[in-house]
Write a protein that holds these residues in place. Sequence first.
Motif, PDB file in Angstrom:
ATOM      1  N   VAL A  41      15.576  56.045  30.416  1.00  0.00           N
ATOM      2  CA  VAL A  41      15.304  56.102  31.852  1.00  0.00           C
ATOM      3  C   VAL A  41      14.785  54.772  32.379  1.00  0.00           C
ATOM      4  O   VAL A  41      15.201  54.300  33.445  1.00  0.00           O
ATOM      5  N   ALA A  42      13.859  54.140  31.636  1.00  0.00           N
ATOM      6  CA  ALA A  42      13.197  52.921  32.119  1.00  0.00           C
ATOM      7  C   ALA A  42      13.820  51.639  31.586  1.00  0.00           C
ATOM      8  O   ALA A  42      13.398  50.548  31.985  1.00  0.00           O
ATOM      9  N   ARG A  43      14.800  51.764  30.678  1.00  0.00           N
ATOM     10  CA  ARG A  43      15.465  50.603  30.081  1.00  0.00           C
ATOM     11  C   ARG A  43      14.457  49.665  29.411  1.00  0.00           C
ATOM     12  O   ARG A  43      14.415  48.460  29.670  1.00  0.00           O
ATOM     13  N   GLN A  44      13.631  50.259  28.539  1.00  0.00           N
ATOM     14  CA  GLN A  44      12.673  49.482  27.760  1.00  0.00           C
ATOM     15  C   GLN A  44      12.862  49.792  26.279  1.00  0.00           C
ATOM     16  O   GLN A  44      13.489  50.783  25.910  1.00  0.00           O
ATOM     17  N   ASN A  45      12.268  48.949  25.434  1.00  0.00           N
ATOM     18  CA  ASN A  45      12.336  49.150  23.986  1.00  0.00           C
ATOM     19  C   ASN A  45      11.405  50.290  23.576  1.00  0.00           C
ATOM     20  O   ASN A  45      10.187  50.188  23.763  1.00  0.00           O
ATOM     21  N   PRO A  46      11.935  51.397  22.994  1.00  0.00           N
ATOM     22  CA  PRO A  46      11.079  52.542  22.665  1.00  0.00           C
ATOM     23  C   PRO A  46      10.033  52.231  21.602  1.00  0.00           C
ATOM     24  O   PRO A  46       8.890  52.695  21.696  1.00  0.00           O
TER      25      PRO A  46
END
Length: 407
Positions: free
Chosen positions: A224-229
Amino acid sequence: MKFKFGLLPRVISAIALGILFGLFMPEWFTRIALTFNSIFGNFLNFIIPLLILGLVAPGIADLGAKAGRLLLITVALAYAFTLFSGFGTFFTAEAILPSMLGSAEMAAPAESASTMAPYFTVEMPPLMGVMTALVLAFVLGLGMAYIHSDRLKGMMDDFKLIIERVIAKVIIPLLPFYIFGIFLSITQSGQVAGVLGVFIKLIVLIFVMTVVLLLIQFAIASIVARQNPLKMLRTMMTAYLTALGTQSSAATIPVTLAQTIKLGVRPEVAGFVIPLCATIHLSGSMMKITACSLAVMMMSGLDVSIGTFAGFITLLGITMIAAPGVPGGAIMAAIGLLESMLGFDEPMMGMMIATYIAMDSFGTATNVTGDGAIAVIVNAIDRRSHAKNSSSSDKNEDAESTLPQKA
């Protein structure tokens, strides 16, 4: 500095002493312990409907009073994650537990307890049934939110404080003695080795499942946020480790809030989502209760079906709302459903409480770490909504500027 002997060390001590004393203590000592357990068990049965009413009704009223788009999104995400945890745990544990449990059982302790009766007991019939209390809590909570009743809300808030004091000052301090009696009885029945073996295996299984759950939650947040999990999860580890020590989502809020802001969540969004999720997002607690109840039911020879557990998990996700910020608060709120929907008796309940509290830190840490994932998702949704509204506003302004002007 005064040393504080926490609930977990007391529970572990109670289990160890119950096993030790069960090896050599005479019948009269065991009957004293059974007398205490009988009275304490009756008190639990009496307080459970009041506990549900006192915790759930104000919690629902608080949610309704804060009606808004971000609230609905946050509540929906928290409940969805909690349900996902419950059903995921059910199917995973149902597949793994039979081979893990082997021939371990809890039937013998119950039979042993029936041949060695308490000296006396004190009957404490509850004022209402568990389901009656739950329905009444829903009606009162939604009603208070709808009519904005400050007087009734104030009374229910005071009632909630009373229930929280009863839990913190009476039930929680006496729980180790109750668990001591349960393990004393189990030891004298000759089943303690099998039960402890399952106890340790269950703790390991649930810890592994909490890690998988967090990876899934942050994987969804990353989409959803396009970040590294993994980077987000590493940032939230400070909150995870803090919760291991505090055993309270509420006490960990300042740390959870600070780490969530480091994930790029706007402070105003984090300041709204994190305190709210501290009371309504209970993925870790749901996982522990579901897995422990499945194990105890299998050991007791009770029928385990998805139909029964579907209703149990769905209601449990609501019943645990606003569970008090004391260690073991979620299991206290769940006791009524365990008895009414899953058919738990006193030995099963004692084993359930002991197992849950032994893993309370891991469940709380999972709850607060998952709060960060929810905040990231809510922040991304809110940011896109603002961007969309801003874009629409710019288009309207451009359209107005192209209209012919009157002379």
